[in-house]
Design a protein around this motif. Structure first.
Motif, PDB file in Angstrom:
ATOM      1  N   VAL A 145       1.006  -1.198  -0.070  1.00 35.62           N
ATOM      2  CA  VAL A 145       0.256   0.131  -0.180  1.00 35.62           C
ATOM      3  C   VAL A 145       0.771   1.515   0.274  1.00 35.62           C
ATOM      4  O   VAL A 145       1.953   1.112   0.726  1.00 35.62           O
ATOM      5  N   SER A 146       0.889   1.465  -0.581  1.00 33.01           N
ATOM      6  CA  SER A 146       1.672   3.446  -1.126  1.00 33.01           C
ATOM      7  C   SER A 146       0.185   4.170  -0.610  1.00 33.01           C
ATOM      8  O   SER A 146      -0.564   3.994   0.278  1.00 33.01           O
ATOM      9  N   SER A 147       0.464   5.447  -1.224  1.00 29.63           N
ATOM     10  CA  SER A 147      -0.599   6.793  -0.938  1.00 29.63           C
ATOM     11  C   SER A 147       0.085   7.481  -2.343  1.00 29.63           C
ATOM     12  O   SER A 147       1.346   7.499  -2.924  1.00 29.63           O
ATOM     13  N   VAL A 148      -1.271   8.667  -2.974  1.00 32.59           N
ATOM     14  CA  VAL A 148      -1.417   9.045  -3.271  1.00 32.59           C
ATOM     15  C   VAL A 148      -0.156  10.417  -2.964  1.00 32.59           C
ATOM     16  O   VAL A 148       0.343  10.909  -4.408  1.00 32.59           O
ATOM     17  N   SER A 149      -0.404  10.813  -2.169  1.00 34.27           N
ATOM     18  CA  SER A 149       1.462  11.737  -1.482  1.00 34.27           C
ATOM     19  C   SER A 149       2.052  11.195  -2.311  1.00 34.27           C
ATOM     20  O   SER A 149       3.151  12.782  -2.005  1.00 34.27           O
ATOM     21  N   ALA A 150       2.680  10.256  -2.446  1.00 31.13           N
ATOM     22  CA  ALA A 150       4.339  10.153  -3.000  1.00 31.13           C
ATOM     23  C   ALA A 150       4.120  10.330  -4.076  1.00 31.13           C
ATOM     24  O   ALA A 150       5.012  10.316  -4.731  1.00 31.13           O
ATOM     25  N   LYS A 151       3.085  10.609  -4.846  1.00 35.95           N
ATOM     26  CA  LYS A 151       3.155  10.793  -6.323  1.00 35.95           C
ATOM     27  C   LYS A 151       3.133  12.891  -5.993  1.00 35.95           C
ATOM     28  O   LYS A 151       3.348  13.194  -7.260  1.00 35.95           O
ATOM     29  N   SER A 163       8.471   7.342   2.351  1.00 37.24           N
ATOM     30  CA  SER A 163       8.723   5.964   2.207  1.00 37.24           C
ATOM     31  C   SER A 163       7.554   5.436   1.335  1.00 37.24           C
ATOM     32  O   SER A 163       7.904   4.133   1.082  1.00 37.24           O
ATOM     33  N   LYS A 164       6.542   6.026   1.149  1.00 37.38           N
ATOM     34  CA  LYS A 164       5.337   5.242   0.105  1.00 37.38           C
ATOM     35  C   LYS A 164       6.287   6.012  -1.104  1.00 37.38           C
ATOM     36  O   LYS A 164       6.064   4.654  -1.879  1.00 37.38           O
ATOM     37  N   ALA A 165       6.935   6.145  -1.708  1.00 39.10           N
ATOM     38  CA  ALA A 165       7.946   6.451  -2.616  1.00 39.10           C
ATOM     39  C   ALA A 165       8.540   5.135  -2.610  1.00 39.10           C
ATOM     40  O   ALA A 165       8.311   4.318  -4.175  1.00 39.10           O
ATOM     41  N   GLY A 166       9.437   5.257  -1.232  1.00 43.47           N
ATOM     42  CA  GLY A 166      10.548   3.663  -1.553  1.00 43.47           C
ATOM     43  C   GLY A 166       9.659   2.517  -2.012  1.00 43.47           C
ATOM     44  O   GLY A 166       9.790   0.949  -2.581  1.00 43.47           O
ATOM     45  N   VAL A 167       8.319   2.298  -1.310  1.00 44.06           N
ATOM     46  CA  VAL A 167       6.880   1.784  -1.598  1.00 44.06           C
ATOM     47  C   VAL A 167       7.101   1.185  -3.145  1.00 44.06           C
ATOM     48  O   VAL A 167       7.422  -0.121  -3.400  1.00 44.06           O
ATOM     49  N   GLU A 168       7.116   1.577  -3.832  1.00 42.05           N
ATOM     50  CA  GLU A 168       6.637   2.008  -5.176  1.00 42.05           C
ATOM     51  C   GLU A 168       7.524   1.231  -5.749  1.00 42.05           C
ATOM     52  O   GLU A 168       7.472   0.085  -6.580  1.00 42.05           O
ATOM     53  N   ALA A 169       9.049   1.705  -5.121  1.00 45.89           N
ATOM     54  CA  ALA A 169      10.266   0.457  -5.924  1.00 45.89           C
ATOM     55  C   ALA A 169      10.811  -0.248  -5.883  1.00 45.89           C
ATOM     56  O   ALA A 169      11.089  -0.690  -6.250  1.00 45.89           O
ATOM     57  N   LEU A 170       9.486  -0.123  -4.245  1.00 44.02           N
ATOM     58  CA  LEU A 170      10.821  -1.661  -4.088  1.00 44.02           C
ATOM     59  C   LEU A 170       9.860  -2.366  -4.656  1.00 44.02           C
ATOM     60  O   LEU A 170       9.981  -4.462  -4.996  1.00 44.02           O
TER      61      LEU A 170
END
Length: 252
Positions: A145-151, A163-170
Motif C-alpha cells: 500500500v502506497s499513497s497518492v501523497s507519494a505522487k 516512505s511510500k515512494a520507496g514502497v513503489e520502487a521496492l
C-alpha cells in the motif's frame, strides 16, 4: 475465490487492512491479522467471525513490522496454527505518520516512519517470499500500500511521502525478482480514504484536498479493499509490478 488460502494482513486492525480482511474472509480465506494494536487485531477477527460463518480459522497477532524478530514470530505462528502451511497472500497495510514541516522534522520521527512504512514492507515481503520459495509454493501474491501523497507530495509529510515512494520502487524490483517463482507483487495507491491516518489531517486542509478530487469525496476503506482483493486474486494473474491508483480521479 480464496478457499484454502492463508492471507497475512499487516495493519489489519483498522482502516484499509480491516476492510480487506473482511472482503477476503467472505471469499473463504483464512485471515491472519497482524497489527501493533492487539486490541485492533482482535476486533477485526471478531468482526469477520461474526459476519462470516464459514468455519475457517482466523488468527490475530501483535506485531511491530519495523522489527525483524517480531515479524518472524508472526510467520512462525502461521506455521504452528495452520499445520505447517504458509501464507500465500500478503497485504502490507501497516503504516504510520509523524507529520512535521521538513525544517522541524526530527531525525527520530523521520527514521520511525521509514522503519515502519518502508523497511517493514520490505521485511514482511522478504520473509513471505522466502517461505513461499522454501516450501515450493508457486502461486503467491503480494499487495503493498502506497499513497497518492507519494505522487503529489504533501506539506508536512516529507518522511511519509518518501516512505511510500520507496514502497513503489521496492515493489517494482520485487516483482521482477519474484516473477520466476510465480509470486506477483503489486501496489495499490489510495487517495484520501476515510481511515485513522487521514483523520489526523486538519479539516480545513482536508476540505481543500477534497475540492481537488474529481469525485468530490473521500474514498471508503472497502473501495480500496476491493482493489486489493482483485490484485490478490486469479483475476489479475497477468499483472505484476504495477500501481493501481484508487483516488477518485485525483492525480491521474
Amino acid at each position: 475465490m480464496f478457499a484454502n488460502r492463508i492471507a497475512l494482513i499487516t495493519g489489519g486492525g483498522s482502516g484499509i487492512g480491516r476492510a480487506v480482511a473482511n472482503i477476503l474472509a467472505k471469499e473463504s480465506a483464512s485471515i491472519v491479522i497482524a497489527d501493533q494494536s492487539i486490541n485492533g487485531a482482535n476486533e477485526t477477527k471478531q468482526l469477520i467471525e461474526s459476519q462470516v460463518k464459514s468455519g475457517v480459522k482466523h488468527l490475530s497477532l501483535e506485531v511491530d513490522v519495523s522489527q525483524m524478530d517480531s515479524l518472524k514470530r508472526v510467520f512462525k505462528a502461521i506455521n504452528e496454527n495452520y499445520d505447517n502451511r504458509v501464507a500465500t497472500l500478503l497485504v502490507n497495510c501497516a503504516g504510520i505518520t509523524r507529520d512535521q514541516m521538513m525544517t522541524k522534522l526530527s531525525e527520530q520521527d523521520f527514521d520511525k516512519v521509514i522503519a515502519v512504512n518502508l523497511k517493514g514492507t520490505f521485511m514482511a515481503t522478504q520473509l513471505f517470499c522466502q517461505q513461499m520459495i522454501e516450501n515450493k509454493q508457486t502461486d503467491g501474491s503480494v499487495v503493498n500500500v502506497s499513497s497518492v501523497s507519494a505522487k503529489l507530495g504533501n506539506i508536512g509529510q516529507s518522511n511519509y511521502n518518501a516512505s511510500k515512494a520507496g514502497v513503489e520502487a521496492l515493489t517494482r524490483t520485487a516483482a521482477q525478482e519474484m516473477a520466476k517463482f510465480n509470486i506477483r507483487v503489486n501496489v495499490v495507491m489510495p487517495g484520501f480514504i476515510n481511515t485513522p491516518i487521514v483523520q489526523t489531517i486538519p479539516q480545513k486542509v482536508l476540505d481543500q484536498l477534497i475540492s481537488n478530487i474529481p469525485l468530490r469525496r473521500q474514498g471508503k476503506p472497502e473501495e480500496v479493499g476491493e482493489a486489493i482483493a482483485f490484485l490478490l486474486s486469479p483475476k489479475s494473474s497477468y499483472i505484476t509490478g504495477t500501481i493501481l491508483q484508487v483516488s477518485g480521479g485525483l492525480a491521474l
